[in-house]
Design an enzyme around this catalytic site. Structure first.
Site, mmCIF file in Angstrom:
data_model
loop_
_atom_site.group_PDB
_atom_site.id
_atom_site.type_symbol
_atom_site.label_atom_id
_atom_site.label_comp_id
_atom_site.label_asym_id
_atom_site.label_seq_id
_atom_site.Cartn_x
_atom_site.Cartn_y
_atom_site.Cartn_z
ATOM 1 N N HIS A 157 0.884 -1.144 -0.020
ATOM 2 C CA HIS A 157 -0.041 0.114 0.064
ATOM 3 C C HIS A 157 1.051 1.195 -0.049
ATOM 4 C CE1 HIS A 157 -3.952 -2.053 1.734
ATOM 5 N NE2 HIS A 157 -3.269 -2.701 0.845
ATOM 6 N N GLU A 164 1.084 3.768 1.715
ATOM 7 C CA GLU A 164 1.712 4.088 3.264
ATOM 8 C C GLU A 164 3.028 3.203 3.437
ATOM 9 O OE1 GLU A 164 -3.092 4.364 3.800
ATOM 10 O OE2 GLU A 164 -1.592 3.422 2.318
ATOM 11 N N CYS A 199 -5.974 1.812 6.189
ATOM 12 C CA CYS A 199 -6.447 0.654 6.634
ATOM 13 C C CYS A 199 -5.820 -0.028 7.835
ATOM 14 C CB CYS A 199 -6.328 -0.480 5.628
ATOM 15 S SG CYS A 199 -4.584 -1.091 5.325
ATOM 16 N N CYS A 255 -2.103 -0.576 7.525
ATOM 17 C CA CYS A 255 -1.336 0.509 7.457
ATOM 18 C C CYS A 255 -1.534 1.409 8.896
ATOM 19 C CB CYS A 255 -1.670 1.437 6.398
ATOM 20 S SG CYS A 255 -1.342 0.760 4.575
#
Length: 178
Positions: free
Chosen positions: A54, A56, A84, A87
């Site tokens: 992701h 992040e 999420c 993260c």
């Protein structure tokens, strides 16, 4: 809001658009230390065949290398979508000081939309969280991506702040990865 929050979040939006050009979910992130962008990240799940890639996580990994420390004290993470659970956990473990995100994620957000991983009362690290900045730009970008992926007509074109100055689209639903 800090004076440069919008500028830094616009850099994250540029990463999100670059991810979208590569067929990825348009989420982008930047990490700032001493008011300077030290790393950039964008979703790379499909390109890297990595479910943890992701935006992040990509930015956090690079920041740790850049600072030669897994603790990212005094850093601010700017991201286009509410993190999420994965993260949010990584942000807490990295000891990020501030998190600024644009659009809420009503399907997988872990900063209060669905889960409250960020700043859970039993955890020892607290992150200053600023949400909703440039949401009127990021929300439609994400919604349109998923509508187009499903063969449906986009709600609106991607709007810049200047193009959207006439009104807000706060009632647009963000369709998440999940």
């Amino acid at each position: 809001m800090f004076p440069s929050d919008e500028d830094h979040l616009r850099a994250a939006i540029a990463e999100a658009r670059a991810a979208e050009m590569e067929g990825e979910v348009p989420v982008g992130a930047v990490i700032v230390y001493n008011n300077e962008i030290i790393t950039r990240g964008q979703n790379r799940v499909l390109r890297d065949h990595d479910p943890t890639a992701h935006a992040e996580i990509v930015a956090l990994r690079q920041a740790g290398l850049h600072l030669s420390n897994y603790r990212l004290n005094d850093c601010t993470l700017y991201v286009t979508l509410e993190p999420c659970a994965m993260c949010a956990g990584a942000i807490l473990h990295a000891r990020i000081t501030r998190l600024v995100y644009a659009a809420d994620d009503p399907k997988a957000g872990a900063c209060g939309s669905v889960l409250a991983v960020m700043n859970h009362p039993q955890l020892n690290h607290k992150v200053e969280v600023v949400s909703g900045l440039l949401a009127e730009e990021c929300g439609p970008m994400l919604s349109n991506f998923f509508l187009e992926r499903r063969g449906k007509k986009p709600l609106t074109p991607h709007l810049t702040k200047e193009e959207n100055a006439g009104g807000k689209d706060d009632d647009k639903e963000v369709v998440s990865e999940g």
